[in-house]
Design a protein around this motif. Structure first.
Motif, PDB file in Angstrom:
ATOM      1  N   VAL A 111       0.842  -1.199   0.000  1.00 29.18           N
ATOM      2  CA  VAL A 111       0.000   0.000   0.000  1.00 29.18           C
ATOM      3  C   VAL A 111       0.879   1.251   0.000  1.00 29.18           C
ATOM      4  O   VAL A 111       1.798   1.379   0.818  1.00 29.18           O
ATOM      5  N   LEU A 112       0.573   2.167  -0.904  1.00 30.71           N
ATOM      6  CA  LEU A 112       1.268   3.455  -1.003  1.00 30.71           C
ATOM      7  C   LEU A 112       0.223   4.563  -0.892  1.00 30.71           C
ATOM      8  O   LEU A 112      -0.768   4.564  -1.628  1.00 30.71           O
ATOM      9  N   ALA A 113       0.411   5.503   0.037  1.00 27.11           N
ATOM     10  CA  ALA A 113      -0.521   6.617   0.235  1.00 27.11           C
ATOM     11  C   ALA A 113       0.184   7.934  -0.075  1.00 27.11           C
ATOM     12  O   ALA A 113       1.272   8.197   0.445  1.00 27.11           O
ATOM     13  N   VAL A 114      -0.457   8.764  -0.910  1.00 21.73           N
ATOM     14  CA  VAL A 114       0.118  10.056  -1.299  1.00 21.73           C
ATOM     15  C   VAL A 114      -0.968  11.131  -1.245  1.00 21.73           C
ATOM     16  O   VAL A 114      -2.159  10.837  -1.392  1.00 21.73           O
ATOM     17  N   GLY A 128       0.410   7.830   7.814  1.00 24.08           N
ATOM     18  CA  GLY A 128       1.453   7.084   7.114  1.00 24.08           C
ATOM     19  C   GLY A 128       1.582   7.413   5.641  1.00 24.08           C
ATOM     20  O   GLY A 128       1.983   6.564   4.837  1.00 24.08           O
ATOM     21  N   TYR A 129       1.258   8.646   5.264  1.00 27.81           N
ATOM     22  CA  TYR A 129       1.532   9.063   3.883  1.00 27.81           C
ATOM     23  C   TYR A 129       3.032   8.948   3.620  1.00 27.81           C
ATOM     24  O   TYR A 129       3.849   9.244   4.495  1.00 27.81           O
ATOM     25  N   GLU A 130       3.373   8.563   2.405  1.00 24.90           N
ATOM     26  CA  GLU A 130       4.784   8.400   2.069  1.00 24.90           C
ATOM     27  C   GLU A 130       5.309   9.488   1.142  1.00 24.90           C
ATOM     28  O   GLU A 130       6.522   9.666   1.029  1.00 24.90           O
ATOM     29  N   ALA A 131       4.404  10.210   0.487  1.00 21.90           N
ATOM     30  CA  ALA A 131       4.831  11.328  -0.363  1.00 21.90           C
ATOM     31  C   ALA A 131       3.678  12.310  -0.487  1.00 21.90           C
ATOM     32  O   ALA A 131       2.508  11.913  -0.512  1.00 21.90           O
ATOM     33  N   THR A 151       4.622  31.557   4.800  1.00 20.17           N
ATOM     34  CA  THR A 151       5.924  32.061   4.382  1.00 20.17           C
ATOM     35  C   THR A 151       6.879  30.898   4.171  1.00 20.17           C
ATOM     36  O   THR A 151       6.663  29.772   4.664  1.00 20.17           O
ATOM     37  N   GLY A 152       7.983  31.172   3.467  1.00 22.90           N
ATOM     38  CA  GLY A 152       9.002  30.150   3.292  1.00 22.90           C
ATOM     39  C   GLY A 152       9.557  29.665   4.613  1.00 22.90           C
ATOM     40  O   GLY A 152       9.844  28.470   4.786  1.00 22.90           O
ATOM     41  N   ALA A 153       9.689  30.591   5.567  1.00 21.70           N
ATOM     42  CA  ALA A 153      10.213  30.208   6.882  1.00 21.70           C
ATOM     43  C   ALA A 153       9.257  29.256   7.592  1.00 21.70           C
ATOM     44  O   ALA A 153       9.690  28.297   8.235  1.00 21.70           O
ATOM     45  N   ALA A 154       7.953  29.512   7.471  1.00 22.09           N
ATOM     46  CA  ALA A 154       6.971  28.634   8.110  1.00 22.09           C
ATOM     47  C   ALA A 154       6.979  27.250   7.475  1.00 22.09           C
ATOM     48  O   ALA A 154       6.896  26.232   8.175  1.00 22.09           O
ATOM     49  N   LEU A 155       7.100  27.196   6.156  1.00 19.61           N
ATOM     50  CA  LEU A 155       7.163  25.900   5.477  1.00 19.61           C
ATOM     51  C   LEU A 155       8.429  25.151   5.855  1.00 19.61           C
ATOM     52  O   LEU A 155       8.411  23.930   6.045  1.00 19.61           O
ATOM     53  N   HIS A 156       9.530  25.881   5.980  1.00 18.71           N
ATOM     54  CA  HIS A 156      10.781  25.244   6.388  1.00 18.71           C
ATOM     55  C   HIS A 156      10.647  24.632   7.778  1.00 18.71           C
ATOM     56  O   HIS A 156      11.097  23.500   8.016  1.00 18.71           O
ATOM     57  N   GLU A 157       9.998  25.363   8.678  1.00 20.01           N
ATOM     58  CA  GLU A 157       9.833  24.846  10.032  1.00 20.01           C
ATOM     59  C   GLU A 157       8.952  23.598  10.039  1.00 20.01           C
ATOM     60  O   GLU A 157       9.198  22.654  10.797  1.00 20.01           O
ATOM     61  N   LEU A 158       7.933  23.580   9.175  1.00 20.10           N
ATOM     62  CA  LEU A 158       7.056  22.419   9.106  1.00 20.10           C
ATOM     63  C   LEU A 158       7.761  21.200   8.521  1.00 20.10           C
ATOM     64  O   LEU A 158       7.782  20.131   9.129  1.00 20.10           O
ATOM     65  N   TYR A 159       8.319  21.375   7.345  1.00 20.91           N
ATOM     66  CA  TYR A 159       8.746  20.209   6.563  1.00 20.91           C
ATOM     67  C   TYR A 159      10.185  19.784   6.802  1.00 20.91           C
ATOM     68  O   TYR A 159      10.578  18.681   6.392  1.00 20.91           O
ATOM     69  N   SER A 160      10.977  20.630   7.454  1.00 15.62           N
ATOM     70  CA  SER A 160      12.346  20.204   7.747  1.00 15.62           C
ATOM     71  C   SER A 160      12.425  19.401   9.030  1.00 15.62           C
ATOM     72  O   SER A 160      13.459  18.826   9.349  1.00 15.62           O
ATOM     73  N   SER A 161      11.306  19.371   9.786  1.00 15.73           N
ATOM     74  CA  SER A 161      11.276  18.535  10.986  1.00 15.73           C
ATOM     75  C   SER A 161      11.232  17.075  10.562  1.00 15.73           C
ATOM     76  O   SER A 161      10.833  16.751   9.435  1.00 15.73           O
ATOM     77  N   PRO A 162      11.652  16.172  11.427  1.00 16.71           N
ATOM     78  CA  PRO A 162      11.642  14.748  11.062  1.00 16.71           C
ATOM     79  C   PRO A 162      10.262  14.316  10.573  1.00 16.71           C
ATOM     80  O   PRO A 162       9.245  14.596  11.202  1.00 16.71           O
ATOM     81  N   SER A 163      10.227  13.668   9.428  1.00 14.03           N
ATOM     82  CA  SER A 163       8.961  13.309   8.814  1.00 14.03           C
ATOM     83  C   SER A 163       9.074  11.939   8.177  1.00 14.03           C
ATOM     84  O   SER A 163      10.155  11.534   7.746  1.00 14.03           O
ATOM     85  N   ARG A 164       7.937  11.277   8.076  1.00 11.73           N
ATOM     86  CA  ARG A 164       7.934   9.968   7.442  1.00 11.73           C
ATOM     87  C   ARG A 164       7.527  10.050   5.977  1.00 11.73           C
ATOM     88  O   ARG A 164       7.356   9.023   5.322  1.00 11.73           O
ATOM     89  N   PHE A 165       7.335  11.251   5.451  1.00 12.05           N
ATOM     90  CA  PHE A 165       6.966  11.360   4.034  1.00 12.05           C
ATOM     91  C   PHE A 165       7.909  12.300   3.301  1.00 12.05           C
ATOM     92  O   PHE A 165       8.559  13.161   3.899  1.00 12.05           O
ATOM     93  N   ALA A 166       7.947  12.137   1.986  1.00  9.19           N
ATOM     94  CA  ALA A 166       8.757  12.999   1.124  1.00  9.19           C
ATOM     95  C   ALA A 166       7.892  14.112   0.564  1.00  9.19           C
ATOM     96  O   ALA A 166       6.729  13.888   0.205  1.00  9.19           O
ATOM     97  N   VAL A 167       8.436  15.330   0.500  1.00  6.73           N
ATOM     98  CA  VAL A 167       7.778  16.456  -0.163  1.00  6.73           C
ATOM     99  C   VAL A 167       8.351  16.540  -1.567  1.00  6.73           C
ATOM    100  O   VAL A 167       9.548  16.763  -1.747  1.00  6.73           O
TER     101      VAL A 167
END
Length: 479
Positions: A43-46, A75-78, A90-106
Motif C-alpha cells: 500500500v502506497l498513500a500520497v 502514514g503518507y509516504e509522499a 511564508t518560506g520560513a513557516a514551510l521550512h519549520e514544518l517540513y524540515s522537521s523529522p517526517s515519514r513522508f517525502a515532499v
C-alpha cells in the motif's frame, strides 16, 4: 485469484482536503484498513496538495502543524504542495514544518528558492519508492502562480517542462511513472498528450471527481474531488505479456467510515492549543461594527479604508461578502477575526481606468451581483456582496434603470473621470476575473504577501481615526 485480478500495489491518493480534518481522520482509517488487509508493503498513500486551509481554526492556530501530524499519523509516504500550502505560509513557516523529522517525502519539481536557485533540503523534484517488488517513480508539481510565489521568496516554473525533465530522468529506473499534479484537469489532459513516459496522473487543484479514470493514450488520469469526501484507490499490476502497468481505479466515498481514533486525538489536541493561541485580544471596541452584504456598513468600510492605506492608493474597494459577520462592543480576539474573515485572500494595489471601476460600482447596486454565490479564488464567504469603498463618494438613485443609477462620484473632492487611471487598494481575487469582472481590466497589479485581509482589519482596529470614519457614508442615495 488469477493474475489478471491480482493487485501488486494499491495506491491511495487524496487531494484538496482543505483542512476538513474529520474527513482526513476518516481517510486515515481507510489507509489503515487497506494496510491491514493488503499488507503495508503493498500500500502506497500520497497527497496531491491543499491538505491545509487556514480557514480551519486548528490549522490557523497551529501554523499547519495539525495537518502535518495527521499526514504523519496516517502514514503518507509522499506529498506535493498545493497553493494553499505554498502561498498562505511564508518560506520560513514551510521550512519549520517540513524540515522537521517526517515519514513522508515532499515532492515538487517546479519550485526553487529565490535566494539559492535550489530547492530546500526538505523538497525533492522526484523520487522512486519500492513497493512489493515494484519501482514507482513519483514526480510532483504545483500550479504556477509565479508573481505571488516571487513575493514569498520562491521561483516557480512552467510545470510541464519541469515534469518532462524529471520523467526523462526517472522513467528508465522505474516500473510505474506517476505524476502528483496540483495543476488542474485541463493541464493534466495537456500533460497526457504532450509528455511521454507517464503512466498515471493523480490530479488536484480544480476539484474534479473522476469516479471513472480518463485514459488518454498510454496515460491514465485520476482525481478524487475535494474536501476529503472521497479518496482515490488505484490497483496496480504489471501485465506479464507487455511488461506495462495496468490500473484499476475508483474513488471511495469517505462518509461511511468512522474517524480513526488516533487522528481524532490529534485534532482535539490541536483544537485546544488553537483556542488558547487565537484567544489573544487584538482590540477593544466601544461601539459595534456591523457588516452587511446588501448595504453599506461599518466593518466593510473599515476594511476598504485599510486596503487604501496599505496600498497608498486614492481609492479603497472590497466586496462586503468577504466578511461573515460584524463585531460587537468589547474585546475582539484573533479567533473572532479569523472566524469572520477566514479567507487566504491578499491585498493588492491596482491601476485601473475609471470606466472599469464605474461598471463594477453600478453592478454593486444590482441584487444579482450582491447575492451572487462565489466559489474558489480564495473566497471563503457565501455571496459576493456589494462594494465597500473609501476615498470615494457616490450619489445614486436606485429608481433609475440598472447600470445607470450612479449620478455623481468624487475622488478626493474632485469629480470622478471615466478616462482617468486610478490607484486602488483592493484584493487579489478581483484580478482573477471573479465577481466584479471589470476589475480584472486593470493596467497593473501589485500584490501584498504574506498579509491577509484579516491582518488589514486587525491594524485598522487599533486606529481611533479609522474607527471614527468607518461609519461615515460613502454611498448617498437620493430619490
Amino acid at each position: 485469484m488469477t493474475e489478471a485480478m491480482q493487485a501488486q500495489v494499491v495506491l491511495l491518493h487524496s487531494n484538496d482536503i482543505h483542512s476538513r480534518l474529520e474527513n482526513a481522520a476518516r481517510i486515515a482509517a481507510i489507509i489503515a484498513d487497506e494496510r491491514r488487509v493488503m499488507g503495508a508493503h503493498r500500500v502506497l498513500a500520497v497527497d496531491i496538495g491543499d491538505h491545509m486551509d487556514r480557514m480551519r481554526m486548528e490549522t490557523e492556530g497551529s501554523e499547519g502543524r495539525v495537518n502535518l501530524a495527521l499526514l504523519q499519523e496516517a502514514g503518507y509516504e509522499a506529498i506535493t504542495l498545493g497553493n494553499n500550502e505554498g502561498l498562505t505560509y511564508t518560506g520560513a513557516a514551510l521550512h519549520e514544518l517540513y524540515s522537521s523529522p517526517s515519514r513522508f517525502a515532499v515532492v515538487c519539481a517546479n519550485m526553487t528558492l529565490d535566494s539559492t536557485g535550489e530547492r530546500p533540503d526538505w523538497m525533492q523534484p522526484g523520487i522512486i519508492l519500492e513497493k512489493n517488488g515494484l519501482s514507482i517513480g513519483l514526480v510532483g508539481a504545483t500550479a504556477n502562480f509565479h508573481p505571488f510565489y516571487k513575493l514569498l521568496g520562491w521561483t516557480t516554473t512552467a510545470p510541464l517542462e519541469a515534469i518532462r525533465e524529471q520523467v526523462s530522468l526517472l522513467r528508465s529506473r522505474c516500473d510505474v511513472m506517476v505524476v502528483m499534479s496540483h495543476l488542474g484537469l485541463p493541464l493534466d489532459r495537456q500533460m497526457a498528450e504532450e509528455v511521454p513516459g507517464i503512466d498515471l496522473i493523480l490530479g488536484a487543484h480544480t476539484h474534479h471527481l473522476l469516479e471513472e479514470p480518463i485514459v488518454m493514450g498510454e496515460t491514465t488520469i485520476c482525481a478524487a474531488g475535494k474536501f476529503g469526501d472521497y479518496i482515490g484507490r488505484v490497483e496496480i499490476r504489471i501485465d506479464s505479456a507487455t511488461g506495462k502497468p495496468v490500473f484499476s481505479a475508483c474513488c471511495l466515498p469517505t462518509g461511511a467510515y468512522a474517524e480513526r481514533p488516533e487522528a481524532e486525538a490529534i485534532i482535539s489536541a490541536y483544537g485546544e492549543e488553537a483556542k488558547l493561541r487565537l484567544g489573544k485580544v487584538l482590540a477593544t471596541l466601544d461601539h459595534p461594527l456591523p457588516a452587511r452584504v446588501d448595504r453599506e456598513s461599518a466593518l466593510p468600510n473599515l476594511l476598504a479604508a485599510g486596503l487604501r492605506r496599505l496600498a497608498e492608493a486614492e481609492i479603497g474597494l472590497v466586496n462586503a461578502g468577504q466578511l461573515l459577520g460584524g463585531l460587537a462592543i468589547g474585546d475582539v480576539s484573533a479567533g473572532e477575526l479569523h472566524a469572520l474573515c477566514p479567507s487566504p485572500i491578499n491585498p493588492c494595489r491596482m491601476m485601473i481606468a475609471g470606466a472599469h471601476l464605474r461598471e463594477a460600482l453600478e453592478q454593486s447596486l444590482l441584487s444579482e451581483f450582491v447575492y451572487k454565490p462565489i466559489r474558489g479564488f480564495g473566497f471563503r464567504g457565501e455571496v459576493l456582496g456589494m462594494l465597500a469603498v473609501d476615498g470615494l463618494s457616490i450619489t445614486y438613485d436606485a429608481s433609475c434603470p440598472p447600470m445607470n443609477r450612479i449620478l455623481h462620484m468624487e475622488v478626493g473632492g474632485e469629480p470622478f473621470q471615466d478616462e482617468r487611471v486610478y490607484s486602488v487598494g483592493s484584493i487579489d481575487m478581483f484580478s482573477f476575473r471573479a465577481g466584479y469582472e471589470s476589475l480584472a481590466n486593470g493596467e497593473s497589479y501589485s500584490f501584498f504577501l504574506p498579509e491577509f485581509i484579516r491582518d488589514v482589519i486587525a491594524g485598522e482596529l487599533l486606529s481611533e481615526s479609522a474607527l471614527a470614519c468607518c461609519n461615515q457614508p460613502r454611498w448617498r442615495p437620493i430619490g
